[in-house]
Design an enzyme around this catalytic site. Structure first.
Site, PDB file in Angstrom:
ATOM      1  N   PHE A 194       0.869  -1.175   0.000  1.00 23.86           N
ATOM      2  CA  PHE A 194       0.000   0.000   0.000  1.00 23.86           C
ATOM      3  C   PHE A 194       0.906   1.225   0.000  1.00 23.86           C
ATOM      4  O   PHE A 194       1.869   1.283   0.773  1.00 23.86           O
ATOM      5  CB  PHE A 194      -0.840  -0.047   1.273  1.00 23.86           C
ATOM      6  N   ALA A 195       0.623   2.178  -0.877  1.00 20.81           N
ATOM      7  CA  ALA A 195       1.486   3.363  -0.948  1.00 20.81           C
ATOM      8  C   ALA A 195       0.633   4.620  -1.059  1.00 20.81           C
ATOM      9  O   ALA A 195       0.073   4.930  -2.113  1.00 20.81           O
ATOM     10  CB  ALA A 195       2.430   3.253  -2.143  1.00 20.81           C
ATOM     11  N   GLY A 214       2.736  12.895   4.720  1.00 24.26           N
ATOM     12  CA  GLY A 214       2.102  11.622   5.002  1.00 24.26           C
ATOM     13  C   GLY A 214       0.622  11.744   5.280  1.00 24.26           C
ATOM     14  O   GLY A 214      -0.221  11.348   4.471  1.00 24.26           O
ATOM     15  N   SER A 215       0.304  12.362   6.394  1.00 24.92           N
ATOM     16  CA  SER A 215      -1.088  12.363   6.830  1.00 24.92           C
ATOM     17  C   SER A 215      -1.987  13.281   6.005  1.00 24.92           C
ATOM     18  O   SER A 215      -3.199  13.097   5.982  1.00 24.92           O
ATOM     19  CB  SER A 215      -1.161  12.793   8.296  1.00 24.92           C
ATOM     20  N   GLY A 235      -7.622   1.368  11.073  1.00 24.70           N
ATOM     21  CA  GLY A 235      -6.329   0.925  11.588  1.00 24.70           C
ATOM     22  C   GLY A 235      -5.924   1.546  12.901  1.00 24.70           C
ATOM     23  O   GLY A 235      -5.070   0.992  13.604  1.00 24.70           O
ATOM     24  N   GLY A 291      20.042   1.646  32.664  1.00 22.22           N
ATOM     25  CA  GLY A 291      21.196   2.547  32.736  1.00 22.22           C
ATOM     26  C   GLY A 291      22.212   2.237  31.643  1.00 22.22           C
ATOM     27  O   GLY A 291      21.866   2.108  30.471  1.00 22.22           O
ATOM     28  N   GLU A 318       0.418   6.100  10.327  1.00 18.41           N
ATOM     29  CA  GLU A 318      -1.026   6.355  10.284  1.00 18.41           C
ATOM     30  C   GLU A 318      -1.431   7.636  10.998  1.00 18.41           C
ATOM     31  O   GLU A 318      -2.491   7.720  11.617  1.00 18.41           O
ATOM     32  CB  GLU A 318      -1.810   5.160  10.846  1.00 18.41           C
ATOM     33  N   GLY A 319      -0.576   8.629  10.920  1.00 16.92           N
ATOM     34  CA  GLY A 319      -0.894   9.928  11.506  1.00 16.92           C
ATOM     35  C   GLY A 319      -0.229  10.110  12.840  1.00 16.92           C
ATOM     36  O   GLY A 319      -0.470   9.332  13.775  1.00 16.92           O
ATOM     37  N   THR A 320       0.621  11.127  12.950  1.00 20.30           N
ATOM     38  CA  THR A 320       1.317  11.380  14.215  1.00 20.30           C
ATOM     39  C   THR A 320       0.313  11.757  15.311  1.00 20.30           C
ATOM     40  O   THR A 320      -0.853  12.054  15.026  1.00 20.30           O
ATOM     41  CB  THR A 320       2.296  12.555  14.051  1.00 20.30           C
TER      42      THR A 320
END
Lengths: 392, 362
Positions: free
Chosen positions: A133-134, A141-142, A257, A349, A373-375
């Site tokens: 899927f592109a 992106g979003s 999603g 640590g 899928e979206g920040t």
């Protein structure tokens, strides 16, 4: 109101747990240590095929699809299975063979003929195969309404030009569902989705991106240069877009999603906490109230995010509008999970800083969940549009 | 099976509570705060609706509303007036504590002697063990603040157990940070004879955890009221040519406030469902309370912030919400005390399991 799992769901989770311990985590750690995705011919993928992965959730008319290990008709169960699966390794989850994220747009927008053509090979595959899927592009992106990849009709073909980025498994896929626009001025109405077979001329320049974590799967960028796609590969055909449902279809893909992605993030966070519990015991730190308090806090935040994800998924199952809840889950869970892994690193640590521990890997893996899928910021924009009518 | 739907019977009662809260409580909340008491007619109406005994068992004349239902009702009441929710919940709170500590015997002996519920029973939590004389059978000391103006029976829950007192104590008015309509008193014990007691630290922790869940239910209502009020105000108030809600800094803040409320609601509901299912592991109750406290620290002050100078004024309810959220948390020791409960009394788990079942716990 009920927050317990059914016996059947518990059984499915238990099976997944067994597979995760035996197969997923070792394969994920191997890829991480090699610093490269599992190759196409890695024996793990044959094993995965044997476990029921690699198949479509679709079946030809008149037949029933074989049950998929983590994709079901219940959004709630999908969240639960996504959480457990990611507990063992999120990168492996993406690397799994099958139609992947490309299946949903085909199911939502595709004609029966297209479903048959593109998904039938995945019904009972005899070897690992991938779909892809592109949507995302290097420039964004979003903001899917502003995708720049262009499509224009030329006879009985569509010609695509543009660039796509951060697409999982594209480099090894039989086909890629590519989103493009016929005219950027039309915004969402200009969107079209195409199934582009791997050997299509003009589908070029594949580059495997080098990631901070989630190394088990291939993230790929590529170009479409006068890439000619047969008209019959336009998902849903022309009529689908004259009804202006194209973008809505794409957004449905995204929305469905988000609760699952949230579940995945929670799974990573839980894995970090469990690993931390082992370390705390071995180091005799179990009575350190400061560490105990931080563990309790991390656990509570993960649990709250998980409950929001389950609620969002439950609403989807009930056919209730869930835009706010889905985005809320997606905004909250990755942050809670990052906090859990960060806590693990803090307690480890220097041992954490030297690298090579599971917690250190999870710390690198989990950040992606706040981006895909979206920040978290985009999710807040989505929620603000719903809650206070924030203008676009 | 995961299911977020509400039982239809509970929904009916919650609807009635919502109407009562909005029609009878909310419009008079400032008057009641100033008067430091709820109108007698309001309490009478609550009694007529059966709210005082809603969560009592049917064998004691109650309606047997379960935890999930009562939490929903409490939050509805608190949306109208948190102090009224506290005052109404006092009946159920004392019932639950007495039932946990002494079963039917203590209920019949102390709460409904002769079958009549005439006593004004109050549960107080001596979290820091400041009262002395448990062993000698006579209590001395002072608890600085309780949400009540009267008491003729006091149940003291202290780290070592529980004791009941019917005499030897007195109440003095204190200004109170908030919730004055429910009463705000200092309780002084002078050689007060203990009428009954149970030394059992686990019991004390259980009563405290269950009380924290009730408190979280009340806080949930205030959180909802504060978040909603701030959002609606921000949509009406215009600055720099557009509603302030449309400036992204505020839009995101309002979204985060809404998310904090949603998380609190789910943790409270989940803890309530665990109690209804007979879960004896009470860490979910403490978790829900901590969440409510943290959400209160975030939502309360920010609701005032969204209104700016107006929020600081008593003309608007948000400053009251802010004070109430802090006071409600402090009444049971605040989030830190609940964190200590978790650390002290809950074993470090072998592994985290958010949805472990009651059966698995047992």
């Amino acid at each position: 109101m009920d927050f317990s799992l059914s016996a059947n769901d518990r059984e499915r989770v238990a099976t997944l747990r067994e597979w995760g311990r035996e197969h997923f985590r070792p394969a994920g750690l191997r890829a991480d240590r090699n610093g490269a995705a599992l190759p196409v011919d890695d024996p793990f993928f044959r094993t995965a095929l044997g476990l029921g992965y690699g198949r479509a959730t679709w079946a030809p008319p008149g037949s029933q699809p074989a049950p998929h290990p983590v994709r079901t008709k219940s959004a709630v169960l999908n969240v639960i299975l996504a959480e457990e699966s990611s507990y063992w390794d999120r990168g492996i989850g993406v690397a799994m063979p099958g139609p992947g994220l490309g299946e949903a747009p085909i199911l939502i927008m595709g004609t029966e003929e297209q479903k048959q053509r593109f998904l039938a090979p995945f019904v009972t595959p005899d070897k690992p195969m991938w779909g892809a899927f592109a949507m995302t592009e290097p420039s964004g992106g979003s903001d899917v309404a502003n995708i720049r990849t262009r499509a224009h009709k030329d006879g009985d073909h569509w010609v695509l030009n543009g660039a796509k980025a951060f697409s999982g498994n594209s480099g090894r896929a039989e086909w890629i569902v590519v989103f493009a626009t016929v005219d950027p001025k039309l915004g969402r109405a200009g969107h079209r989705a195409f199934v582009v077979p791997r050997d299509t001329p003009g589908l070029v320049g594949f580059r495997h991106e080098k990631k901070m974590g989630l190394k088990a799967y291939e993230s790929t960028s590529f170009f479409l240069e006068d890439c000619r796609v047969p008209a019959e590969n336009l998902l849903g055909g022309e009529s689908h877009y004259t009804q202006r449902t194209g973008f809505k279809g794409a957004m449905q893909t995204f929305n469905s999603g988000r609760p699952a992605i949230a579940g995945m993030a929670v799974g990573i966070g839980r894995a970090a906490l469990d690993e931390l519990l082992v370390h705390v015991r071995e180091s005799g730190l179990q009575n350190d109230s400061r560490i105990r308090d931080r563990i309790d806090t991390a656990q509570r935040k993960l649990k709250a995010a998980y409950l929001v994800a389950l609620k969002a998924a439950w609403m989807a199952d009930q056919k209730q509008a869930n835009l706010v809840e889905a985005s809320m889950a997606k905004a909250l869970a990755p942050v809670a999970a990052l906090e859990a892994t960060q806590l693990g690193m803090d307690v480890l640590g220097m041992t954490g800083a030297q690298g090579g521990t599971l917690i250190e890997k999870l710390y690198r893996d989990v950040k992606a969940m706040d981006i895909v899928e979206g920040t978290g910021q985009i999710q807040r924009v989505v929620m603000a549009r719903q809650l206070v009518q924030l203008p676009n | 099976m995961i299911d977020f739907s509400t039982d239809s019977d509970i929904e009916l009662i919650a609807d009635a509570a919502r109407r009562f809260a909005q029609d009878a409580l909310a419009p008079h909340q400032r008057t009641a705060e100033t008067a430091r008491s709820l109108p007698a007619s309001t309490l009478e109406q609550a009694r007529d609706m059966g709210l005082d005994r809603a969560c009592w068992n049917e064998r004691h004349g109650g309606s047997g509303v379960n935890w999930a239902g009562w939490i929903q009702i409490l939050s509805e009441l608190a949306r109208g007036d948190a102090a009224a929710a506290v005052a109404i919940d006092a009946f159920g709170r004392s019932y639950d504590a007495l039932l946990q500590a002494g079963q039917d015997d203590w209920i019949e002996r102390f709460l409904i002697p002769g079958g009549q519920a005439t006593r004004h029973a109050v549960v107080v939590h001596d979290l820091h063990d400041v009262l002395r004389g448990h062993a000698s059978g006579r209590l001395d000391g002072t608890l600085p603040w309780a949400n009540t103006a009267q008491a003729d029976l006091v149940l003291v829950v202290h780290p070592g157990g529980v004791c009941v007192l019917a005499e030897g104590f007195s109440l003095e008015n204190v200004p109170g940070l908030a919730l004055q309509a429910a009463g705000a008193s200092r309780i002084r014990f002078v050689h007060a004879p203990v009428a009954a007691r149970r030394e059992d630290p686990a019991l004390a922790q259980a009563i405290l955890a269950r009380a924290r869940l009730r408190q979280a239910g009340i806080m949930l209502g205030v959180l909802e009221a504060a978040s909603t009020y701030a959002r609606e105000y921000a949509l009406q108030r215009v600055a720099f040519g557009k509603p302030i809600a449309h400036h992204q800094a505020l839009a995101f803040l309002l979204v985060d406030m809404n998310s904090a409320v949603a998380q609190t609601r789910l943790l409270v509901q989940e803890a309530a469902c665990r109690l209804d299912a007979g879960d004896t592991d009470l860490d979910a109750c403490n978790q829900a309370f901590i969440q409510a406290c943290e959400a209160g620290h975030f939502v309360g002050p920010n609701a005032v912030q969204v209104l700016g100078a107006a929020g600081f004024m008593r003309d608007y309810p948000v400053e009251k919400y802010m004070r109430e959220l802090t006071a409600l948390g402090l009444a049971l020791g605040g989030a830190d005390a609940a964190r200590r409960s978790l650390c002290r009394h809950v074993a470090l788990p072998d592994a985290i399991d958010f949805l472990r079942t009651v059966t698995e716990n047992a």
